[in-house]
Scaffold this motif. Sequence first.
Motif, mmCIF file in Angstrom:
data_model
loop_
_atom_site.group_PDB
_atom_site.id
_atom_site.type_symbol
_atom_site.label_atom_id
_atom_site.label_comp_id
_atom_site.label_asym_id
_atom_site.label_seq_id
_atom_site.Cartn_x
_atom_site.Cartn_y
_atom_site.Cartn_z
ATOM 1 N N ASN A 28 0.823 -1.185 0.000
ATOM 2 C CA ASN A 28 0.000 0.000 0.000
ATOM 3 C C ASN A 28 0.877 1.263 0.000
ATOM 4 O O ASN A 28 1.757 1.390 0.830
ATOM 5 C CB ASN A 28 -0.788 -0.039 1.318
ATOM 6 N N GLY A 29 0.653 2.156 -0.951
ATOM 7 C CA GLY A 29 1.394 3.415 -0.973
ATOM 8 C C GLY A 29 2.771 3.344 -1.599
ATOM 9 O O GLY A 29 3.536 4.302 -1.570
ATOM 10 N N ALA A 30 3.119 2.204 -2.187
ATOM 11 C CA ALA A 30 4.457 2.037 -2.767
ATOM 12 C C ALA A 30 4.646 2.827 -4.067
ATOM 13 O O ALA A 30 5.776 3.114 -4.466
ATOM 14 C CB ALA A 30 4.736 0.558 -3.014
ATOM 15 N N GLY A 31 3.535 3.150 -4.729
ATOM 16 C CA GLY A 31 3.645 3.917 -5.972
ATOM 17 C C GLY A 31 3.090 3.211 -7.194
ATOM 18 O O GLY A 31 3.278 3.671 -8.325
ATOM 19 N N LYS A 32 2.395 2.111 -6.975
ATOM 20 C CA LYS A 32 1.863 1.323 -8.101
ATOM 21 C C LYS A 32 0.848 2.132 -8.913
ATOM 22 O O LYS A 32 0.920 2.193 -10.140
ATOM 23 C CB LYS A 32 1.201 0.033 -7.582
ATOM 24 N N THR A 33 -0.104 2.726 -8.194
ATOM 25 C CA THR A 33 -1.139 3.504 -8.888
ATOM 26 C C THR A 33 -0.516 4.722 -9.575
ATOM 27 O O THR A 33 -0.911 5.081 -10.684
ATOM 28 C CB THR A 33 -2.233 3.938 -7.887
ATOM 29 N N THR A 34 0.473 5.318 -8.937
ATOM 30 C CA THR A 34 1.147 6.475 -9.543
ATOM 31 C C THR A 34 1.805 6.076 -10.862
ATOM 32 O O THR A 34 1.726 6.818 -11.847
ATOM 33 C CB THR A 34 2.197 7.054 -8.564
HETATM 34 P P1 ATP Z 1 -2.347 1.684 -3.145
HETATM 35 O O1 ATP Z 1 -2.201 0.221 -3.152
HETATM 36 O O2 ATP Z 1 -2.837 2.238 -1.850
HETATM 37 O O3 ATP Z 1 -3.091 2.244 -4.321
HETATM 38 P P2 ATP Z 1 0.050 2.494 -4.441
HETATM 39 O O4 ATP Z 1 1.202 1.573 -4.431
HETATM 40 O O5 ATP Z 1 -0.784 2.524 -5.648
HETATM 41 O O6 ATP Z 1 -0.852 2.228 -3.195
HETATM 42 P P3 ATP Z 1 0.261 5.310 -4.781
HETATM 43 O O7 ATP Z 1 -1.202 5.551 -4.647
HETATM 44 O O8 ATP Z 1 0.852 5.381 -6.120
HETATM 45 O O9 ATP Z 1 0.639 3.923 -4.122
HETATM 46 O O10 ATP Z 1 0.991 6.324 -3.806
HETATM 47 C C1 ATP Z 1 2.403 6.529 -3.807
HETATM 48 C C2 ATP Z 1 2.757 7.679 -2.854
HETATM 49 O O11 ATP Z 1 2.228 8.905 -3.358
HETATM 50 C C3 ATP Z 1 2.187 7.533 -1.454
HETATM 51 O O12 ATP Z 1 3.151 8.034 -0.558
HETATM 52 C C4 ATP Z 1 0.955 8.385 -1.464
HETATM 53 O O13 ATP Z 1 0.685 8.885 -0.179
HETATM 54 C C5 ATP Z 1 1.351 9.506 -2.419
HETATM 55 N N1 ATP Z 1 0.190 10.020 -3.153
HETATM 56 C C6 ATP Z 1 -0.632 9.323 -3.978
HETATM 57 N N2 ATP Z 1 -1.577 10.114 -4.522
HETATM 58 C C7 ATP Z 1 -1.352 11.357 -4.016
HETATM 59 C C8 ATP Z 1 -1.977 12.628 -4.191
HETATM 60 N N3 ATP Z 1 -3.025 12.785 -5.007
HETATM 61 N N4 ATP Z 1 -1.465 13.692 -3.519
HETATM 62 C C9 ATP Z 1 -0.398 13.531 -2.699
HETATM 63 N N5 ATP Z 1 0.245 12.371 -2.496
HETATM 64 C C10 ATP Z 1 -0.218 11.302 -3.144
#
Ligand code: ATP
Length: 233
Positions: free
Chosen positions: A37-43
């Motif tokens: 969770n929060g690793a950056g996958k969605t980003t």
């Molecule tokens: P998840 O499984 O929760 O979707 P993830 O691996 O997809 O997690 P991301 O959503 O890409 O992770 O988030 C990566 C980092 O960027 C995290 O530290 C998150 O807090 C931050 N982040 C994500 N979206 C935003 C935003 N809109 N504004 C500020 N920070 C963000």
Amino acid sequence: MLLEIDGLNSHYGRIHALKSASLTVREGELVALVGANGAGKTTLLRTLSGVHPATSGTIKFDGQDITRLKAHRRVAEGIVQVPEGRQLFGPQTVEDNLRLGAYRRGGRPEEDLERLYALFPVLKVKRDQPAGTLSGGQQQIVALGRALMAKPRVLLLDEPSMGLAPLLVAEIFDAVQRLKREGTTILLVEQNAHAALAIADRGYVIETGEIVLHDTGAALLDNERVRQAYLGL
Ligand code: ATP
């Protein structure tokens, strides 16, 4: 190489969410991107689909640099994302939802609908029901089907197993595997590392915005670090 991400950086204000990430997907391949969770996958997916800007680095699709291309142009090129959380039109029938997927490319979707119904018979059974009345797993299959109607050259899947009961998770991964067998190129983003790596040709592990490992799905399942951090073994 169909998709080539090289040294990609992405920020939210001062938060460095993606740190020089590199990843490739070949035509016909199923590649998994796993991480907590929060690793950056969605980003990574958002930067790839163009809804979030890259700070630096490049994204090449079929040899063409698309790093600065607008999101809708990337969809037109065939980069199609199935969003996390489905986003179907609940009151509309399953078939109407599927037809909406074909809307952008125009033409007559009848043949594609028939192919889709052959691949996922549950969609045919439920075609006249409001999408909102289906179970979570079935709705996720509708979302997959809708994306397929857009004829993707690469399908981006964001946590398709999220919030589903174990039996439905198995159903979804089975569906993803069937798509791969049909020749669909897939980038699968998942927290469920075990299920994702088990069906992936290759996988990448992302931690706090950085890709720390990449190998075949089988090798990653065997990897000590992966087993401890992600498989609870
Ligand atoms: P998840 O499984 O929760 O979707 P993830 O691996 O997809 O997690 P991301 O959503 O890409 O992770 O988030 C990566 C980092 O960027 C995290 O530290 C998150 O807090 C931050 N982040 C994500 N979206 C935003 C935003 N809109 N504004 C500020 N920070 C963000």
